[in-house]
Motif scaffolding. Sequence first.
Motif, PDB file in Angstrom:
ATOM      1  N   UNK A  11      74.399-127.437 -44.117  1.00 48.80           N
ATOM      2  CA  UNK A  11      74.168-128.641 -44.909  1.00 48.80           C
ATOM      3  C   UNK A  11      73.739-129.836 -44.055  1.00 48.80           C
ATOM      4  N   UNK A  12      73.871-129.735 -42.736  1.00 51.94           N
ATOM      5  CA  UNK A  12      73.485-130.817 -41.825  1.00 51.94           C
ATOM      6  C   UNK A  12      72.003-130.774 -41.467  1.00 51.94           C
ATOM      7  N   UNK A  13      71.266-129.819 -42.001  1.00 53.43           N
ATOM      8  CA  UNK A  13      69.876-129.602 -41.590  1.00 53.43           C
ATOM      9  C   UNK A  13      69.020-130.862 -41.708  1.00 53.43           C
ATOM     10  N   UNK A  14      69.081-131.559 -42.812  1.00 50.32           N
ATOM     11  CA  UNK A  14      68.243-132.749 -42.989  1.00 50.32           C
ATOM     12  C   UNK A  14      68.626-133.832 -41.998  1.00 50.32           C
ATOM     13  N   UNK A  43      63.699-125.845 -44.462  1.00 55.04           N
ATOM     14  CA  UNK A  43      64.125-124.447 -44.513  1.00 55.04           C
ATOM     15  C   UNK A  43      64.198-123.845 -43.108  1.00 55.04           C
ATOM     16  N   UNK A  44      63.208-124.131 -42.274  1.00 51.92           N
ATOM     17  CA  UNK A  44      63.235-123.624 -40.895  1.00 51.92           C
ATOM     18  C   UNK A  44      64.427-124.190 -40.145  1.00 51.92           C
ATOM     19  N   UNK A  45      64.743-125.458 -40.404  1.00 46.11           N
ATOM     20  CA  UNK A  45      65.897-126.077 -39.746  1.00 46.11           C
ATOM     21  C   UNK A  45      67.178-125.389 -40.182  1.00 46.11           C
ATOM     22  N   UNK A  50      71.603-121.647 -39.006  1.00 46.96           N
ATOM     23  CA  UNK A  50      72.279-120.383 -39.345  1.00 46.96           C
ATOM     24  C   UNK A  50      72.294-119.447 -38.142  1.00 46.96           C
ATOM     25  N   UNK A  51      71.190-119.379 -37.419  1.00 46.07           N
ATOM     26  CA  UNK A  51      71.139-118.492 -36.246  1.00 46.07           C
ATOM     27  C   UNK A  51      72.133-118.936 -35.181  1.00 46.07           C
ATOM     28  N   UNK A  67      80.338-139.836 -43.275  1.00 46.07           N
ATOM     29  CA  UNK A  67      79.725-138.665 -43.906  1.00 46.07           C
ATOM     30  C   UNK A  67      78.236-138.517 -43.608  1.00 46.07           C
ATOM     31  N   UNK A  68      77.730-139.155 -42.561  1.00 48.02           N
ATOM     32  CA  UNK A  68      76.333-139.053 -42.181  1.00 48.02           C
ATOM     33  C   UNK A  68      76.232-138.536 -40.750  1.00 48.02           C
TER      34      UNK A  68
END
Length: 71
Positions: A11-14, A43-45, A50-51, A67-68
Amino acid sequence: MNCIIRTGKIEDAKGILDIENFVVSEGEYFIAISEVLEETTLQKQREWIKSKLENEKATLIVAEINDEVVG
């Protein structure tokens, strides 16, 4: 203001991507990296995070305030 250091999550991707883009945009020495980041989608992030989470030899740590993700 409290800063929390924790394991990153998908969830931290963005937030992570926003920070990477900000840092690269500030420096004249990041030209090659900025071209790569332009191609990085949310999506790539997520897949990259995940990897890292699935790799027992990798660690992904983020700093969070209110929370940021800030680092």
